[in-house]
Design an enzyme around this catalytic site. Structure first.
Site, mmCIF file in Angstrom:
data_model
loop_
_atom_site.group_PDB
_atom_site.id
_atom_site.type_symbol
_atom_site.label_atom_id
_atom_site.label_comp_id
_atom_site.label_asym_id
_atom_site.label_seq_id
_atom_site.Cartn_x
_atom_site.Cartn_y
_atom_site.Cartn_z
ATOM 1 N N ARG A 178 -57.690 138.403 6.089
ATOM 2 C CA ARG A 178 -56.425 138.237 7.095
ATOM 3 C C ARG A 178 -56.885 137.971 8.390
ATOM 4 O O ARG A 178 -55.991 137.212 9.233
ATOM 5 C CB ARG A 178 -55.613 139.618 6.918
ATOM 6 N N HIS A 211 -55.291 135.186 11.169
ATOM 7 C CA HIS A 211 -54.849 135.619 12.520
ATOM 8 C C HIS A 211 -55.676 134.967 13.626
ATOM 9 O O HIS A 211 -55.338 135.140 14.832
ATOM 10 C CB HIS A 211 -54.598 137.174 12.694
ATOM 11 N N VAL A 271 -54.121 131.150 16.271
ATOM 12 C CA VAL A 271 -53.943 131.343 17.658
ATOM 13 C C VAL A 271 -55.157 130.499 18.454
ATOM 14 O O VAL A 271 -56.207 131.160 18.244
ATOM 15 C CB VAL A 271 -53.983 132.843 18.137
ATOM 16 N N GLY A 317 -56.466 127.985 17.610
ATOM 17 C CA GLY A 317 -57.818 127.665 16.800
ATOM 18 C C GLY A 317 -58.760 128.727 16.496
ATOM 19 O O GLY A 317 -58.631 129.774 16.665
ATOM 20 N N ASP A 368 -61.280 130.574 16.829
ATOM 21 C CA ASP A 368 -62.531 130.558 17.950
ATOM 22 C C ASP A 368 -62.772 132.013 17.955
ATOM 23 O O ASP A 368 -63.372 132.043 19.261
ATOM 24 C CB ASP A 368 -61.866 129.767 19.191
ATOM 25 N N ASN A 419 -50.793 141.994 15.121
ATOM 26 C CA ASN A 419 -51.869 142.804 14.897
ATOM 27 C C ASN A 419 -52.067 144.239 15.084
ATOM 28 O O ASN A 419 -52.771 144.866 14.275
ATOM 29 C CB ASN A 419 -53.037 141.735 15.926
ATOM 30 N N HIS A 453 -51.663 136.993 -0.604
ATOM 31 C CA HIS A 453 -51.086 138.528 -0.644
ATOM 32 C C HIS A 453 -51.295 138.793 -2.085
ATOM 33 O O HIS A 453 -50.671 139.826 -2.360
ATOM 34 C CB HIS A 453 -49.415 138.210 -0.336
ATOM 35 N N THR A 454 -52.020 138.234 -3.100
ATOM 36 C CA THR A 454 -52.443 138.630 -4.122
ATOM 37 C C THR A 454 -53.391 139.911 -4.040
ATOM 38 O O THR A 454 -53.411 140.796 -4.844
ATOM 39 C CB THR A 454 -53.153 137.678 -4.822
ATOM 40 N N THR A 478 -52.106 143.479 -10.373
ATOM 41 C CA THR A 478 -53.363 143.594 -10.315
ATOM 42 C C THR A 478 -53.831 143.788 -8.513
ATOM 43 O O THR A 478 -54.093 142.603 -8.091
ATOM 44 C CB THR A 478 -53.886 142.519 -10.582
ATOM 45 N N ASP A 527 -55.716 136.900 -7.806
ATOM 46 C CA ASP A 527 -55.588 135.854 -8.863
ATOM 47 C C ASP A 527 -54.052 135.288 -8.504
ATOM 48 O O ASP A 527 -53.432 135.667 -7.364
ATOM 49 C CB ASP A 527 -55.326 136.723 -10.406
#
Ligand SMILES: *[C@@H]1O[C@H](CO)[C@@H](O)[C@H](O)[C@H]1NC(C)=O
Ligand SMILES: *[C@@H]1O[C@H](CO)[C@@H](O)[C@H](O)[C@H]1NC(C)=O
Ligand SMILES: *[C@@H]1O[C@H](CO)[C@@H](O)[C@H](O)[C@H]1NC(C)=O
Ligand SMILES: *[C@@H]1O[C@H](CO)[C@@H](O)[C@H](O)[C@H]1NC(C)=O
Ligand SMILES: *[C@@H]1O[C@H](CO)[C@@H](O)[C@H](O)[C@H]1NC(C)=O
Length: 332
Positions: A67, A71, A75, A77, A79, A99, A198-199, A253, A258
């Site tokens: 994640r 994030h 924002v 790029g 960096d 955040n 989000h798996t 799962t 997956d």
């Protein structure tokens, strides 16, 4: 003979300029998977060893580190602007709504950075560490692998307002979410494939409460959701309070990378509004949800392509930015 060699020269030239154009237009111009091959050949191994140790101790960290890559890249790029703490004129992105109370894993990146500084001082950027860690986490959770493009440099600033405005929110409309993607050069295919992350991982009650109690703003729930699922979520996510309570996003799962995420969407068990709208608001995205629900392989292939594309968003290269010594602060 002579004309043959001229032809050859011309075709090599054409090929070279085609490659140049392609890499320029893909925005990640001078990035390359071999960027550290000479300057820090052990970089990949160092990142991998810390990430695998941490993830085996705490599987949830795979989602948390993945994640951070999103994030960061959305924002200004990829960096590492996300990693800067507040101070010396910087207002940290860590305090922005998408955040605060939810991004985690900064200490893991610190640990990787310290190990890299010992092995190859001021060589490997924090932005590249995030990108490598994201790939390693995905693989450790059972997902696809890809060659990580490298050579990004670190920003000397952060954008608090960018973090508040450019990262898609769980309750945004389909059009708003898509526009946060198109703004950074990504499209609907990237949106659907990357949402598949989000798996793994958790979401907080505060991120989906409105669906359970007040989706329409007049006190009614989101009736497109499976009712058994709604009832189960309500037990841990009350009308008020419990904002930070955590729920696995893929209840089939939870810790495995997956395509069950897409199957959940099709069976009305999408957790976030931003997941569900992929199937209810647009025909193209619905088609993609169906495609990835039907084929884990199709999902994996596209996820790998899309995350490389995301990793190419506006990197700082050449002499722009710097290689931070500490990911939390710009160099003095
Ligand atoms: C973070 O959590 C604190 C304490 O629960 C809360 O006051 C604050 O509003 C939260 N911030 C965000 C952006 O959700
Ligand atoms: C961020 O979270 C911390 C800890 O929960 C809280 O003290 C702070 O007020 C929050 N900041 C914002 C901007 O919500
Ligand atoms: C951060 O710096 C870059 C270039 O150094 C600049 O383009 C960008 O606008 C700056 N961002 C903020 C929020 O000041
Ligand atoms: C989304 O939730 C935030 C607070 O979490 C709220 O300020 C905003 O109005 C909501 N947006 C929509 C479109 O419901
Ligand atoms: C539902 O949402 C609307 C609009 O966001 C708000 O005005 C109203 O107070 C909410 N109702 C409840 C019961 O939370």
């Amino acid at each position: 003979m002579a004309s043959k060699s001229i032809n050859l020269t011309i075709s090599i030239f054409v090929l070279a300029s085609a490659t140049l154009c392609f890499s320029r237009s893909s925005n990640g111009g001078s990035l390359s998977p071999q960027f550290y091959a000479r300057s820090c050949p052990q970089a990949h191994q160092i990142v991998h060893s810390v990430v695998s140790r941490v993830v085996s101790r705490e599987p949830r960290m795979a989602a948390s580190l993945l994640r951070l890559h999103f994030h960061d890249c959305f924002v200004q790029g990829c960096d590492a602007s996300l990693l800067l703490d507040s101070g010396n004129g910087i207002v940290s992105e860590k305090g922005a709504v998408p955040n605060n109370n939810s991004t985690r894993g900064f200490d893991v990146l610190d640990e990787i950075k310290s190990a890299l500084e010992r092995a190859c001082p001021q060589t490997v950027s924090c932005a590249d560490i995030i990108a490598l860690a994201a790939r390693d986490c995905t693989v450790l959770a059972g997902g696809p692998s890809w060659d990580v493009q490298l050579g990004r440099r670190d920003s000397r600033n952060a954008s608090f307002s960018g973090a508040n405005n450019n990262i898609p929110a769980p309750n945004n409309t389909y059009q708003t979410i898509l526009s946060t993607y198109t703004r950074v050069g990504l499209d609907v295919v990237d949106l659907v494939a990357l949402s598949g992350s989000h798996t793994i991982g958790n979401a907080r009650c505060t991120s989906f409460r409105q669906r359970l109690y007040n989706q329409t703003g007049n006190g009614l729930q989101d009736f497109t959701m499976d009712q058994t699922y709604v009832a189960r979520l309500r037990t841990g996510c009350p009308r008020s309070g419990g904002d930070q309570n955590l729920f696995v996003m893929d209840s089939i799962t939870p810790a495995r990378f997956d395509n069950n995420y897409f199957k959940n969407i099709l069976s009305a068990r999408a957790m976030l509004n931003s997941d569900e709208v992929l199937a209810t608001q647009n025909k193209v995205s619905l088609g993609l949800v169906r495609k990835y629900a039907a084929s884990n392989e199709a999902f994996f292939q596209q996820f790998a392509k899309s995350i490389v594309k995301m990793g190419n968003i506006s990197p700082l290269t050449g002499s722009r930015g710097e290689i931070r010594r500490n990911c939390r602060a710009v160099n003095a």
